[in-house]
Every structure is written in C-alpha cells, then in structure tokens.
Write a protein that holds these residues in place. Structure first.
Motif, PDB file in Angstrom:
ATOM      1  N   LYS A 201     -11.088  -5.065   6.572  1.00  0.00           N
ATOM      2  CA  LYS A 201      -9.887  -4.407   6.079  1.00  0.00           C
ATOM      3  C   LYS A 201      -9.484  -3.349   7.091  1.00  0.00           C
ATOM      4  O   LYS A 201     -10.315  -2.526   7.504  1.00  0.00           O
ATOM      5  N   SER A 203      -6.908  -0.217   7.820  1.00  0.00           N
ATOM      6  CA  SER A 203      -6.002   0.728   7.170  1.00  0.00           C
ATOM      7  C   SER A 203      -5.518   1.763   8.174  1.00  0.00           C
ATOM      8  O   SER A 203      -6.288   2.596   8.644  1.00  0.00           O
ATOM      9  N   ARG A 205      -3.762   5.135   9.519  1.00  0.00           N
ATOM     10  CA  ARG A 205      -3.620   6.488   8.981  1.00  0.00           C
ATOM     11  C   ARG A 205      -2.973   7.384  10.046  1.00  0.00           C
ATOM     12  O   ARG A 205      -3.483   7.488  11.163  1.00  0.00           O
ATOM     13  N   ASP A 389      -2.819  -1.414   1.608  1.00  0.00           N
ATOM     14  CA  ASP A 389      -3.668  -1.775   2.753  1.00  0.00           C
ATOM     15  C   ASP A 389      -4.843  -2.626   2.306  1.00  0.00           C
ATOM     16  O   ASP A 389      -5.618  -3.097   3.140  1.00  0.00           O
ATOM     17  N   SER A 399      -4.183  -0.439  -3.289  1.00  0.00           N
ATOM     18  CA  SER A 399      -2.744  -0.157  -3.379  1.00  0.00           C
ATOM     19  C   SER A 399      -2.462   1.259  -3.866  1.00  0.00           C
ATOM     20  O   SER A 399      -1.317   1.599  -4.153  1.00  0.00           O
ATOM     21  N   TRP A 401      -2.470   5.440  -3.379  1.00  0.00           N
ATOM     22  CA  TRP A 401      -2.369   6.481  -2.370  1.00  0.00           C
ATOM     23  C   TRP A 401      -2.208   7.838  -3.072  1.00  0.00           C
ATOM     24  O   TRP A 401      -1.637   7.920  -4.155  1.00  0.00           O
ATOM     25  N   ASP A 424       1.530   5.393   7.558  1.00  0.00           N
ATOM     26  CA  ASP A 424       1.451   4.771   8.873  1.00  0.00           C
ATOM     27  C   ASP A 424       2.699   5.000   9.714  1.00  0.00           C
ATOM     28  O   ASP A 424       2.866   4.386  10.762  1.00  0.00           O
TER      29      ASP A 424
END
Length: 466
Positions: A201, A203, A205, A389, A399, A401, A424
């Motif tokens: 995975k 992600s 940032r 992500d 999903s 945040w 992002d």
C-alpha cells in the motif's frame, strides 16, 4: 384638495413601505468579538511570506531562548558523519530531506514535484502491507520499511524514485461550470533492493504548515471525546471518530492528533518520527536506522547514539509547538462574513469546528485556556473512495482522514508560492479541494455545487481569510 392629500399620503406610505421592505431583506453581518485572534493570545499579526515563522508572543524568556535553538535545528541542514559540526552530523544513511525546512519551507506547506525528476518539496510516500504489529501500527514493507527514502549518503544505493501521472476527473456545477480535477497515480521506479512485498500500500503525504500544533495538543481529551460520534448517533451523516495510537514514551495507547491520519499522539513524537523517517536521524524514541536487509548500518558512520539528544529534540518540539497562528485578514468584510454564513449553512462546520477552548494542563503555560479558531475536530472521517489510499493506520481505515485545520490556509500562497491542498497536493486551490470531498462530506460538496457562482466565490473568500 382632499383627494390630492390622500394621493400624496398613499405615495409617501408606499415609498416608506418599499424602503422598509428592502432594508428588511438586507442584514449587515458583523464579525464575532475576537474573531481575528485565530490562536488566542498566541496569535501573531503578520501576513508576509514570514507569516508562519514567528513564536507565540506570550512565551517566557527561557521558552523564547529554547524556541531560537529549536528553530536553528529545524532550519539548518544535517550533514553526513563524521563532521566538525558534531551536533548536526549523522544524516541518513537513507533520507528524503537534509533538514526539516526542506519540506516545511518557511514553516509552511510542501508540494508535489511539478515535473518528473524534480526533487520532492515535501511529498513522501508511506509504505505498508497487510497485518498489524503488537502496538497496533501497520506492518511495513520488509525491505523498504514504512517510508520510501529517495536519497542516500555517498556509497549507498538509493532505495527508489517515483514520478506522478495525473488523470483528469471532471466535476460540473449545477450552473454548468466545469472543473477538471487531477487524480495522481504514483509510479515507483529504480528500486535499489528488489521488489516490494505483495499487496504493498502506497500512501502519499504532503508536509503541512507548522502553525498552532501545541494549541491542538492542548485541547482536552474530554472535548475530543464529546465531538466524536463514531456510530452517528445524532443521524446527521457525520460519524467522526478518534484514532488511538501508540505513544512510545509512555508505552501505551492514546488519542492520536497529528499527521494526515492522526497517527501521532503528540508533537514530540511527531518531530522524532520525522527526524527518523525523513532525515535519517536517530533519537531516544526512534533509535534504529532505516536500513534494508543486506545493508549493515553498523559500519556506516553515524552521528552518535542517538544522533539528536533529548535536550535538542525537546527544543525542536517546543519550537514546533509554539509557532504562532497568523491573525485573520479581511474578517470584517461583508463578502467574507457572507461566505462564513454559507460555510455554516452547508454544514462544513460539522467537521471543521470553528472555535474551541484549550485545556489548563499543557506543559507550556502560554497554550493553556486559549480561545482558538482552528476549524478542525481532529477526528477521522470517511472521505470516500476518491481520496482513499486503502492503507489503514492504527484505527484509521483506508478511506479515513483527519479533519485538516484550516487556519493559515489563505497564507500558503504568500509563504510557499502555491495553493496546492489535500494530503497529496492534488487540489490546486480551495474549490478543487472541496470538490474532492466525498463520503461523510458528500452532502456538503453537493450543496457547494448547487451554489450560485457569487456565493461560491464568497465561500472561498472566507476560507482564504482564515
């Protein structure tokens, strides 16, 4: 004569009624008392490109001194060991940046590379695979760890590089206005130590502006618990929840507040994690170098064990905790106040909570009992598949945040010369950021899309005044 008087009376009455009726429709809005003080008494009045770099004005003399030392460690570059600069040697061996300010330029917000091959200016890639450690954190890639470091010291092979390919996504307002959003796809290449684990995975940032972190830390847990509604008991479609994460110093689970998924419990651990993952600097909290299998870190020169002392780490944490929040601009203008009303009406304040009082127990006295306006609830919210992500982080799903604080958002363009937003940087402005909202924020987004262009502009004016 009587008829003339009667007609004149009717005309005067009609004019009075018309004016009175018109006045009733227009209500002058006024700002709240103290609305300009986003950070309470820690607010600093400066709207230049240095706006994010001032200390809270109510610190003690000793705290001001420590702030200055912390500032120097934040801004100056670390170098490879051994070096004559013994307090700042030990860079790497694998790293993303040579200083904190490389990602947080002028204590502000990073961005994605503009073109392939450009050095990242505050965007990094987190890595995880299925499974959970005993402390609740996600498993890292067994070779590359929890973060892709795209730089290495002399003599070491870089772990990998990446570039971004954007896909166009079309959104259409009710009035027919079309906005083209861009969805990033990350292509990782030049892997130096073999393939990623199956099911990796990734992600992305982006580094955030540093202002007001200590004030967020000073909000009482009881307040956060009051805001949380994980089962949506009030049936408003918003089900914010707390992330519970691992606090290294206390060896316990506690509420997460910092990071895009609220995966860090306090400023000090957030700072230490950034030193470790971003710069390759060890500390008492993160004493291990980020070395892939087959690379013997013990034979690579380092800057000591640990490379940043607790004393200096504490000063950087204090610096990061006490960067002042800039004061509001244009907060009394009618367009801005009308935009604020729209922000409330379409229910943005369900997550972006405007005002809160900090508690009275924080170690830094200046941060206690402050009325602040961060526009966040620090809770996790499901933002839909468009932003997902798919990488869990403690109790945050793929999903979910954390609600981004909005204070200072209108000064990013001044400080960092861009307006890119979201975790992002995919959104190029406030309008695009709102249009990326989904999941629990879908209804607010839909309401935004139905607004007339003048009202949309007022809403954006308000947000940019924060």
């Amino acid at each position: 004569m009587k008829n003339s008087v009667k007609i004149l009376f009717l005309l005067i009455g009609f004019q009075f009624y018309s004016c009175s009726n018109s006045d009733d429709k227009y209500i002058t809005l006024t700002a709240e008392e103290g609305e300009q003080y986003s950070g309470g008494e820690t607010t600093f009045f400066n709207a230049t490109e240095e706006a994010f770099g001032f200390s809270a004005p109510n610190l003690t003399f000793d705290e001001q001194s420590d702030f200055g030392i912390g500032n120097s460690f934040f801004r100056q570059s670390w170098v490879t060991a051994p070096a004559s600069t013994t307090a700042r040697d030990g860079l790497g061996p694998f790293f993303n940046a040579t200083s904190c300010s490389s990602c947080h330029f002028k204590d502000g917000r990073g961005r994605a590379p503009l073109v392939d091959g450009e050095t990242a200016h505050g965007l990094l890639l987190r890595l995880s695979v299925a499974g959970v450690n005993s402390n609740g954190s996600s498993f890292s890639d067994p070779i590359y760890g929890g973060q892709l470091q795209d730089n290495a010291v002399l003599g070491q092979t870089v772990k990998g590089k990446f570039n971004i390919v954007y896909q166009d996504i079309t959104e259409t307002f009710e009035d027919g206005t079309v906005v083209i959003l861009r969805k990033p796809n990350y292509q990782i290449n030049s892997l130096g130590y073999g393939e990623f684990a199956s099911g990796i995975k990734v992600s992305p940032r982006v580094a955030n502006q540093m202002i007001g972190l200590g004030l967020l830390e000073a909000i009482d847990e009881s307040t956060l618990l009051k805001w949380a509604d994980p089962n949506d008991n009030n049936k408003d479609g918003i089900s914010g929840k707390l992330n519970y994460v691992y606090d290294i110093a206390s060896n316990s689970k506690t509420i997460g507040r910092f990071g895009w998924k609220a995966n860090q419990p306090n400023v000090r651990q957030q700072v230490a994690a950034a030193f470790s993952g971003d710069i390759g600097i060890t500390s008492s909290l993160f004493p291990t170098e980020n070395c892939p299998p087959g690379v013997d870190c013990d034979v690579i020169p380092n800057g000591g064990s640990p490379e940043i002392t607790d004393s200096n780490l504490n000063k950087v944490a204090l610096y990061s905790s006490t960067l002042a929040v800039p004061a509001r601009r244009n907060y009394t203008e009618q367009n801005v106040l009308e935009g604020k009303k729209i922000f409330e009406t379409i229910n943005c304040t369900s997550c972006h909570i405007a005002k809160v009082q900090t508690g009275n127990t924080h170690a830094i006295t200046a941060l206690r009992n402050q009325t602040i306006r961060p526009y966040t609830d620090l809770l996790l919210h499901d933002m839909g598949t468009g932003l997902a992500d798919n990488a869990p982080d403690f109790e945050a799903s793929g999903s979910e945040w954390r609600t981004q604080p909005l204070w200072g958002i209108g000064l990013i363009s001044t400080v960092n010369k861009h307006t890119n937003l979201m975790h992002d940087g995919r959104a190029r402005n406030v309008t695009e950021a709102i249009l990326w909202h989904g999941g629990e924020a879908q209804n607010a987004k839909n309401s935004f899309k139905k607004l007339a262009v003048t009202d949309r502009n007022k809403l954006v004016e308000f947000i940019n005044s924060l």
